[in-house]
Design a protein around this motif. Sequence first.
Motif: not given
Length: 291
Positions: A85-86, A92-95, A125-126, A136-138
């Motif tokens: 998750a971390a 998160k900007g790199n698909t 998040d966890v 859980r997807y951001a």
Amino acid sequence: YSLGEADMLRRAMGKKIKAEMDAQRARFVDGAIERGLAKAKADEIFDLLAKFADYGFNKSHAAAYALIAYQTAWFKANYPVEFLAASMTLDKGNTDKLAEFRNEARRLNIRVDPPSIVHSGVDFDVREKGGDLSIRYALSAVKGVGEGQAEAIVRVRGAQPFRSLGDVAARISPREVNKKVLESLAAAGAFDELEPDRARAFAAVEPILATANRMEDERERGQSALFGASGAEPFVAPKSQAWSAAEKLKREFDAVGFFLSGHPLDAYESVLTKLRVQPYQEFARAVKKGA
């Protein structure tokens, strides 16, 4: 040494240029002697510099990377869900990286829940349910949804989850959440818990914003405070032709960057396995390793 001369010494050390280092030795030792240092001590000091130039830089990097590798391996071994998750939040900007992490989660039997306007946070998040941990997807990792827009949605949601599309319309600010954001969230499946038909949720974006604008105007005029809830009719999502499975996956891919709820080739998985067709991620990983 002037700054320019010191930079020449640095360059000679970094590139391990022997002729340049020999020239720098004479410059260094002569300058040290002029300032009262014994020649033997000056040579000794320069020998230390030369030794560092040969290996010290690589060695220091190897030690630092070894420490980081040990720490990350320990976290992944002991807290794999939190670690992934971390890691997903970091990239998160790199698909492409997110797809790799998601596949790794699948390999470790860790569930990655799709983005949800009801439950998702700004970052990955966890969550715990029935003793099992999942990711859980951001919201901010959905394409077209920026950090600020995701924060605005989480802020107005607070501790009270959205109950319906009408509730979303009544609480969001059209100044902070625009049409593109809502359409991306609908395509990614973030409204599935409020409206399982994604085509209908997508078609409801403009009515949601129209309601949000009206509610914003009422709040600014103080009308809601004076007369309570607005007398407008309950929000009803417009009817829309349902998307085909292929269209649903295509829009999800466009919004997320990879497939979350399924894959176009899922129906052929058993056949592809028998034919030993290699998934693209495995192929790409093999190419990187030179296999």
